[in-house]
Design a protein around this motif. Structure first.
Motif, short mmCIF file in Angstrom:
data_model
loop_
_atom_site.label_atom_id
_atom_site.label_comp_id
_atom_site.label_asym_id
_atom_site.label_seq_id
_atom_site.Cartn_x
_atom_site.Cartn_y
_atom_site.Cartn_z
N ALA A 169 0.73 -1.21 0.00
CA ALA A 169 0.08 0.02 0.00
C ALA A 169 0.98 1.20 0.23
O ALA A 169 2.09 1.32 0.70
CB ALA A 169 -0.86 0.12 1.38
N HIS A 170 0.32 2.25 -0.68
CA HIS A 170 0.99 3.68 -0.70
C HIS A 170 2.47 3.70 -1.10
O HIS A 170 3.40 4.01 -0.69
CB HIS A 170 1.16 4.13 0.80
N SER A 171 2.84 2.76 -2.18
CA SER A 171 4.12 2.81 -2.79
C SER A 171 4.01 2.80 -4.33
O SER A 171 3.07 2.46 -4.85
CB SER A 171 4.66 1.29 -2.66
N SER A 172 4.26 3.73 -4.65
CA SER A 172 4.87 4.18 -6.37
C SER A 172 5.30 3.45 -7.13
O SER A 172 5.38 3.29 -8.28
CB SER A 172 5.34 5.70 -6.32
N ARG A 200 -10.50 -12.28 9.77
CA ARG A 200 -9.36 -12.17 10.62
C ARG A 200 -8.87 -13.63 10.99
O ARG A 200 -9.81 -14.37 11.25
CB ARG A 200 -9.42 -11.26 11.73
N THR A 201 -7.65 -13.92 11.12
CA THR A 201 -7.04 -15.29 11.35
C THR A 201 -6.30 -14.93 12.85
O THR A 201 -6.15 -13.88 13.13
CB THR A 201 -5.93 -15.59 10.54
N ALA A 202 -6.24 -16.34 13.43
CA ALA A 202 -5.67 -16.15 14.95
C ALA A 202 -4.43 -15.60 15.16
O ALA A 202 -4.11 -15.17 16.11
CB ALA A 202 -5.49 -17.54 15.15
N ASP A 203 -3.55 -15.42 14.15
CA ASP A 203 -2.29 -14.61 14.03
C ASP A 203 -2.35 -13.19 14.01
O ASP A 203 -1.40 -12.43 14.05
CB ASP A 203 -1.16 -15.31 13.11
N GLY A 204 -3.63 -12.63 13.75
CA GLY A 204 -3.87 -11.06 13.74
C GLY A 204 -3.88 -10.63 12.36
O GLY A 204 -4.08 -9.43 12.17
N ALA A 225 0.18 -10.21 9.93
CA ALA A 225 0.45 -10.32 11.15
C ALA A 225 1.22 -9.24 11.54
O ALA A 225 1.13 -8.71 12.97
CB ALA A 225 0.61 -11.63 11.74
N ASP A 226 2.39 -8.95 10.89
CA ASP A 226 3.27 -7.87 11.32
C ASP A 226 2.67 -6.30 11.05
O ASP A 226 3.64 -5.48 11.53
CB ASP A 226 4.77 -8.21 10.90
N GLY A 227 1.45 -6.36 10.49
CA GLY A 227 1.25 -4.94 10.24
C GLY A 227 1.48 -4.34 9.08
O GLY A 227 0.95 -3.27 8.72
N THR A 228 1.90 -5.02 8.15
CA THR A 228 2.23 -4.42 6.85
C THR A 228 1.04 -4.59 6.04
O THR A 228 0.23 -5.55 5.83
CB THR A 228 3.35 -5.36 6.02
N ALA A 229 0.58 -3.37 5.23
CA ALA A 229 -0.54 -3.29 4.56
C ALA A 229 -0.37 -3.43 2.99
O ALA A 229 0.76 -3.06 2.50
CB ALA A 229 -1.33 -1.84 5.06
#
Length: 512
Positions: A169-172, A200-204, A225-229
């Motif tokens: 996301a948000h990458s040109s 949503r999966t159990a790992d977030g 799970a590590d927050g990367t969109a």
């Protein structure tokens, strides 16, 4: 009625047809639609029984003009009935984005008994293609009838598989990268295709997507799970009806739930819910949200399901028989109680069958908190003679009267038929009391808790428990053809919806 449900749905190959035969020239199937090149045409023959009963009909042609690179496309169309033009050189708006519903009035005098012919043509001067998604035709007083029937028919193919891609996301500079296949099936027997889906999966990790009305594509977002969109999109690979073999298509479990809806102060049995979401993740799905194309929506949160175990008998070391405050009161759900005239007490329970108990619950009685148990040990036994300690508690308290507290066993237990609750201390009174004792087995699958909201109505409670595996014993029920059964189920659902609407109208009338 002048003519039957009439439609041609080109989102499937072969096309889904009702009261229609189709001939095509200079066209090609393109997944979610039929592509008409310059000079292409689609001829639809349909039957009319009594045209005098139809003063006017409503024709809906859902179509789109493809783009020319970055520019708007150009593919005007003509629509003719019995060779008479209803519209000429119409340019469908959209330019390659979303299909448009083009609605036309069909004069009743153009209809004739027997076979009628509708034709959709693209101009020889077209510079791009006309994408034809579907055609429906209804008597003017029954507008939408064929579309509802078409949607119900399409919803029978309720197992979807998509080829997917993701990009940061948000990458040109990010490019689309292949991602795992998405396979899903959500069906609560309402004959409606999904419009939106989130999980949503159990790992977030979590995803949310929206679908084209034809289900050909989706677009949405994904967060790891590590927050990367990521942006997230998919193209339909396959769709098929649900069958018992559907569970074999995925490593993720196919859940089948017996459900209840909460309204009017109680819980009411509702349709079975089948649920499967597999996006290739190793972690299991723990939450699913959806909205269907009719505007109904739901949310379910999956959790371990436990089953209460029937208790057939109980004996107490002491009980207050004169006041009928006896041990048997512990087995009902009324606000009665058991009372023993001592600071300690023992209760022996016999189950209907041996069970591997995972938890037990105690409910405080109506008065005198100092009579509540504080310290105790739970024992299990096969024969009611040799006892094994399973759980010990000390210093426990209840915060209110008729409060139920659940206690999980800290380790797996063997299946036992007899259980003993040995109360070694209470809150300081000369008597000991409880209102109820219950036992629950180890998880037997997953249940869910959530809510459901029908279009234009408020949210209601929604919960479900696992459906038991089907019995292998032969059924004595008469065999019903699948299509007949499906049509009967659709009719029942429609009657139920009508009943709810009438009930709401009656409530409004009573207010006035």
């Amino acid at each position: 009625m002048g003519f039957d449900v009439t439609y041609a749905d080109f989102s499937a190959e072969p096309a889904r047809l009702a009261n229609a035969e189709v001939e095509r020239k200079r066209t090609r199937a393109a997944g979610s639609h039929l592509a008409l090149d310059a000079g292409g045409s689609v001829r639809l023959d349909f039957e009319v029984e009594d045209p005098d009963d139809v003063p006017q009909a409503t024709l809906t042609v859902t179509a789109l003009v493809s783009r020319l690179g970055g520019s708007l496309g150009y593919a005007p169309m003509d629509v003719l009935l019995q060779g008479e033009p209803l519209v000429e050189d119409l340019t469908v708006p959209g330019g390659g984005d979303l299909p448009q519903d083009n609605v036309f009035a069909v004069p009743g005098h153009l209809l004739k008994p027997g076979t009628n012919t509708l034709e959709i043509r693209t101009s020889d001067k077209a510079r791009s293609t006309l994408w034809l998604y579907r055609v429906t035709l209804d008597p003017v007083r029954e507008r939408g009838r064929s579309e509802r029937a078409r949607t119900a028919e399409a919803a029978r193919d309720s197992v979807f598989s998509y080829r997917t891609e993701r990009r940061l996301a948000h990458s040109s500079t990010a490019t689309w990268q292949a991602a795992p296949r998405l396979l899903f099936h959500i069906d609560r027997d309402e004959r409606s295709l999904p419009g939106q889906l989130g999980w949503r999966t159990a790992d977030g990790a979590e995803s949310a997507v929206g679908f084209q009305s034809s289900m050909s594509d989706f677009h949405g977002c994904h967060r790891t799970a590590d927050g990367t969109a990521y942006e997230y999109r998919g193209r339909l690979l396959d769709r098929r009806p649900y069958a018992e073999e559907t569970a074999n298509l995925s490593a993720s479990p196919l859940h089948r739930f017996r459900t209840e809806e909460g309204w009017g102060g109680g819980w009411h049995t509702s349709h079975e819910l089948r649920l499967l979401v597999d996006d290739g993740a190793a972690a299991p799905v723990e939450r699913v949200t959806w909205r269907d194309q009719r505007g109904n929506s739901g949310v379910v949160v999956l959790h371990a399901a436990v089953t209460d175990v029937a208790v057939t008998g109980v004996k107490a070391s002491a009980e207050h028989r004169a006041a009928r405050e006896v041990a048997a009161n512990l087995l009902d759900d009324r606000r009665t109680k058991w009372l023993a005239g001592d600071t300690t007490a023992r209760l022996d329970f016999t189950l209907a069958r041996p069970a591997a108990v995972a938890s037990y619950s105690l409910t405080s009685a109506n008065d005198f908190p100092d009579r509540d148990p504080r310290d105790w040990t739970l024992y299990g036994s096969d024969d009611g003679r040799a006892w094994t300690p399973l759980d010990s508690r000390a210093g426990e308290t209840f915060t209110g009267r008729h409060e139920t507290r659940e206690f999980l066993l800290r380790a797996a237990t063997p299946a036992c038929r007899h259980f003993r609750l040995d109360i070694s201390r209470n809150g300081g009174a000369d008597e000991t009391q409880l209102a109820q004792v219950a036992f629950a087995e180890a998880p037997a699958g997953q249940a869910f808790t959530g809510y459901y909201q029908r279009h234009d109505e408020g949210p209601i409670g929604y919960r479900g428990t696992p459906v038991a595996a089907p019995s292998s014993a032969p059924s004595s029920a008469p065999s019903v053809p699948p299509r007949v059964a499906s049509e009967l189920e659709t009719a029942v659902a429609s009657l139920a919806e009508t009943a709810r609407t009438l009930a709401a109208l009656a409530a409004q009338l009573r207010k006035h």
